[in-house]
Motif scaffolding. Structure first.
Motif, mmCIF file in Angstrom:
data_model
loop_
_atom_site.group_PDB
_atom_site.id
_atom_site.type_symbol
_atom_site.label_atom_id
_atom_site.label_comp_id
_atom_site.label_asym_id
_atom_site.label_seq_id
_atom_site.Cartn_x
_atom_site.Cartn_y
_atom_site.Cartn_z
ATOM 1 N N MET A 1 -3.208 2.632 9.218
ATOM 2 C CA MET A 1 -3.788 3.428 8.151
ATOM 3 C C MET A 1 -2.751 3.756 7.084
ATOM 4 O O MET A 1 -3.059 3.794 5.915
ATOM 5 C CB MET A 1 -4.398 4.703 8.738
ATOM 6 N N TRP A 4 -2.650 1.324 4.251
ATOM 7 C CA TRP A 4 -3.766 1.472 3.305
ATOM 8 C C TRP A 4 -3.487 2.591 2.325
ATOM 9 O O TRP A 4 -3.730 2.474 1.132
ATOM 10 C CB TRP A 4 -5.071 1.764 4.046
ATOM 11 N N GLN A 72 -7.834 9.226 7.398
ATOM 12 C CA GLN A 72 -8.909 9.051 6.413
ATOM 13 C C GLN A 72 -9.131 7.574 6.106
ATOM 14 O O GLN A 72 -8.210 6.767 6.170
ATOM 15 C CB GLN A 72 -8.571 9.788 5.116
ATOM 16 N N THR A 73 -10.347 7.228 5.762
ATOM 17 C CA THR A 73 -10.680 5.851 5.407
ATOM 18 C C THR A 73 -10.235 5.550 3.982
ATOM 19 O O THR A 73 -10.131 6.466 3.145
ATOM 20 C CB THR A 73 -12.195 5.601 5.517
#
Length: 92
Positions: A1, A4, A72-73
Motif C-alpha cells: 500500500m 500506491w 486506505q485504498t
C-alpha cells in the motif's frame, strides 16, 4: 500500500480535481513503464515527507487522533486529495 500512496502523490498534482478513475488509470500507466514509475515514485517520496510527519513515514500514525493512510485504498486517497484541492476538506 505504501507504494500506491507514494505513487499517487507523484501523479495527483498533474490532474488535481480530475475524475479519480482518470488518476488511477494514469497511475497504472506509470506503473507499467519502469522509467515513468521510478520518476513518479521519486516525485511522490518528496511530497509524502510532509504527510509522514503526522501520518507516519509508512502511513501508520503513532497518534490516536491522526488516521492511518497505509490501509486506505488508492481510490479513497485520490478522492481525499481532490477534496483538499477543491477546499471541501480541511486539515485539522
Amino acid at each position: 500500500m505504501y507504494k500506491w500512496w507514494v505513487l499517487l502523490t507523484g501523479v495527483v498534482n498533474i490532474a488535481v480535481a480530475s475524475d479519480s478513475a482518470v488518476l488511477l488509470e494514469l497511475a497504472s500507466k506509470k506503473m507499467a513503464d519502469p522509467a515513468l514509475y521510478q520518476q513518479a515514485l521519486r516525485q511522490g517520496e518528496d511530497r509524502v515527507l510532509l504527510c509522514g510527519y503526522c501520518h507516519g513515514k509508512d502511513g501508520n500514525s503513532v497518534r490516536s487522533y491522526i488516521p492511518n493512510l497505509a490501509s486506505q485504498t488508492p481510490d479513497y486517497l485520490i478522492n481525499q486529495f481532490e477534496s483538499f484541492a477543491r477546499g471541501e476538506r480541511e486539515s485539522r
